[in-house]
Design an enzyme around this catalytic site. Structure first.
Site, PDB file in Angstrom:
ATOM      1  N   ARG A  53       0.923  -1.240  -0.109  1.00 53.98           N
ATOM      2  CA  ARG A  53       0.089   0.025   0.036  1.00 53.98           C
ATOM      3  C   ARG A  53       0.784   1.202   0.179  1.00 53.98           C
ATOM      4  NH1 ARG A  53       2.174   1.993   3.701  1.00 53.98           N
ATOM      5  NH2 ARG A  53       0.578   3.785   3.532  1.00 53.98           N
ATOM      6  N   ALA A  55       0.941   5.033  -2.209  1.00 54.40           N
ATOM      7  CA  ALA A  55       0.733   5.673  -3.559  1.00 54.40           C
ATOM      8  C   ALA A  55       1.721   5.120  -4.548  1.00 54.40           C
ATOM      9  CB  ALA A  55       0.866   7.130  -3.676  1.00 54.40           C
ATOM     10  N   ARG A  90      -7.999  -0.126  -6.238  1.00 50.59           N
ATOM     11  CA  ARG A  90      -7.745   0.770  -5.243  1.00 50.59           C
ATOM     12  C   ARG A  90      -8.127   2.236  -6.206  1.00 50.59           C
ATOM     13  NH1 ARG A  90      -4.124   1.182  -0.276  1.00 50.59           N
ATOM     14  NH2 ARG A  90      -5.920   2.212   0.400  1.00 50.59           N
ATOM     15  N   GLN A 189      -1.750   2.825  10.264  1.00 55.13           N
ATOM     16  CA  GLN A 189      -0.534   2.825   9.439  1.00 55.13           C
ATOM     17  C   GLN A 189       0.622   3.665  10.136  1.00 55.13           C
ATOM     18  OE1 GLN A 189      -3.339   3.208   8.080  1.00 55.13           O
ATOM     19  NE2 GLN A 189      -3.526   2.827   5.815  1.00 55.13           N
ATOM     20  N   ASP A 230      -2.040  10.797  -2.061  1.00 53.53           N
ATOM     21  CA  ASP A 230      -2.403   9.788  -2.998  1.00 53.53           C
ATOM     22  C   ASP A 230      -2.754  10.412  -4.423  1.00 53.53           C
ATOM     23  OD1 ASP A 230      -3.118   8.867  -0.074  1.00 53.53           O
ATOM     24  OD2 ASP A 230      -2.535   7.018  -1.312  1.00 53.53           O
ATOM     25  N   ASN A 240      -5.505  12.612   0.667  1.00 53.95           N
ATOM     26  CA  ASN A 240      -4.453  11.902   1.407  1.00 53.95           C
ATOM     27  C   ASN A 240      -5.193  10.997   2.580  1.00 53.95           C
ATOM     28  OD1 ASN A 240      -1.608  10.750   1.804  1.00 53.95           O
ATOM     29  ND2 ASN A 240      -1.806  12.018   3.868  1.00 53.95           N
ATOM     30  N   LYS A 241      -4.603  10.205   3.211  1.00 53.14           N
ATOM     31  CA  LYS A 241      -5.404   9.312   4.283  1.00 53.14           C
ATOM     32  C   LYS A 241      -6.306  10.326   5.115  1.00 53.14           C
ATOM     33  CE  LYS A 241      -4.940   5.822   4.685  1.00 53.14           C
ATOM     34  NZ  LYS A 241      -5.912   4.976   4.469  1.00 53.14           N
TER      35      LYS A 241
HETATM   36  C1  LIG Z   1       1.470   9.054  -0.180  1.00 56.12           C
HETATM   37  S1  LIG Z   1       1.384   7.232   0.066  1.00 56.12           S
HETATM   38  C2  LIG Z   1       1.319   7.143   1.550  1.00 56.12           C
HETATM   39  C3  LIG Z   1       0.023   7.251   1.822  1.00 56.12           C
HETATM   40  O1  LIG Z   1      -0.618   5.999   1.438  1.00 56.12           O
HETATM   41  C4  LIG Z   1      -1.760   6.012   2.439  1.00 56.12           C
HETATM   42  O2  LIG Z   1      -2.775   5.393   2.091  1.00 56.12           O
HETATM   43  P1  LIG Z   1      -3.035   3.605   2.165  1.00 56.12           P
HETATM   44  O3  LIG Z   1      -2.208   3.074   3.378  1.00 56.12           O
HETATM   45  O4  LIG Z   1      -4.523   3.425   2.355  1.00 56.12           O
HETATM   46  O5  LIG Z   1      -2.471   3.091   0.972  1.00 56.12           O
HETATM   47  C5  LIG Z   1      -2.143   7.237   2.766  1.00 56.12           C
HETATM   48  O6  LIG Z   1      -2.650   8.296   2.034  1.00 56.12           O
HETATM   49  C6  LIG Z   1      -0.562   7.779   3.008  1.00 56.12           C
HETATM   50  O7  LIG Z   1      -0.216   8.897   3.111  1.00 56.12           O
END
Ligand SMILES: CSC[C@H]1O[C@H](OP(=O)(O)O)[C@H](O)[C@@H]1O
Length: 343
Positions: A53, A55, A90, A189, A230, A240-241
């Protein structure tokens, strides 16, 4: 980056086994495991279930998955099906679509070029993140105190990371950065992955509850915020998250610079503004349950919420560009109002 002093990329193509290899992020921080996938369907599934996971890592993996499809057939109808399958995993990170398009176009011309293009995406991601570190380091004070949200470290990319790359560069340059790590509910995360990375790389940090940032900002204990992204739209809005928007609003209130670190593959100049971004809704299980080792080191899943209640779980939010001080990119530090010059 280093795990037990050994260098790893997050995802790579293993020439010996002819499989896509990656670190299983679902098992971190408790178990370090490498997993291998033979088919594009398996590799795509690893994106969907978040074995990989973040980006940049999603983008590189999608590129390799697309190349795996070209490995099995030259039939463009089947390849289009494979592309749709990979792209359905995704929706929010634009790097995924950047990668499938690039590898599709390369493979369409010469089937053998697909894997070359996929490898190039992975290498460019790593190099772009290294440059983000160099530029971002110039913003970090000798004992800079940085808040970050989610995991945008090297695990979220092929190497180095986006938001954490400046921190690693500062640390390697002899500075003493300190990182406040938002736990990042619901999936954790920050607490699981960012903390793991920082610990492995011996960067001083503490995990804080998602709702503790205002407390530390009010005390003057945070010098800057750096998050990943993202997707960044043409006007500089950032997906973003979930929880990033809150941190950005808080930073503005307390006069703290709020930076978003991302390579150019995360910029989506075809989408004018953030309200047009598709936000991924994930299962409420992530919210209602927690997972971790019991006293015998067996991983257990336990319910945290009232039995019978359901949850809502949007995975991302959109931060309007007015909250963003600057983008730390592989081409330098760019203010939102300067983005037009790059389109
Ligand atoms: C910029 S990549 C890290 C980014 O990935 C995350 O999402 P996920 O864990 O759901 O893939 C999140 O937006 C992070 O900041």
């Amino acid at each position: 980056m280093l795990i037990e002093n050994q260098h790893y990329r997050t995802v790579w193509y293993d020439d010996t086994t002819r499989q896509v290899a990656m670190i299983n992020q679902n098992k971190l921080p408790f178990v370090f495991e490498l997993v291998y996938f033979k088919t594009y369907q398996e590799t795509a599934e690893a994106i969907r279930d978040m074995t990989v996971r973040g980006a940049g890592a999603i983008g590189a993996t999608a590129g390799f998955a697309m190349a795996q499809a070209f490995d099995t057939t030259g039939d463009l109808v089947k390849i289009q099906e494979a592309r749709a399958y990979i792209e359905a995993t995704r929706p929010t990170a634009v790097n995924l679509f950047y990668a499938t398009e690039k590898v599709f176009n390369a493979g369409k011309e010469h089937r053998n070029s697909a894997m070359v293009a996929a490898q190039q995406i992975a290498d460019e991601d790593a190099e772009g993140c290294r440059l983000i570190g160099e530029y971002g380091n110039t913003l970090i004070k000798p004992s800079g105190r940085i808040l970050t949200h989610c995991n945008a470290g090297w695990l979220a990319f092929v190497d180095y990371g986006s938001a954490l790359s400046p921190v690693y560069a500062a640390h390697n340059a002899g500075k003493q950065p300190f990182v406040y790590v938002d736990e990042t509910r619901p999936r954790g995360q920050g607490a699981r992955l960012t903390a793991y990375e920082l610990e492995q790389n011996k960067v001083d940090h503490r995990i804080i509850a998602d709702n503790a940032a205002a407390y530390y900002m009010a005390k003057g204990a945070i010098d800057m915020v750096i998050t990943g992204a993202d997707r960044i739209t043409a006007n500089g809005d950032v997906a973003n998250k979930i929880g990033t928007l809150e941190k950005a609003i808080l930073a503005k209130e307390f006069g703290i610079p709020f930076y978003v670190a991302a390579p150019f593959s995360t910029f989506d100049f075809n989408t004018p503004s953030g309200d047009m971004i598709v936000i991924e809704e994930r299962s409420d299980e992530e919210l209602l349950y927690h997972e971790g080792p019991d006293e015998h080191n067996i991983i257990r899943k336990i319910r945290m919420a009232a039995p019978g209640s359901a949850g809502l779980n949007p995975a991302f939010d959109v931060t309007p560009h007015r909250y963003i001080t600057g983008f730390i990119t592989n081409r330098g530090i760019i203010r939102p109002d300067e983005l037009k010059g790059y389109q």
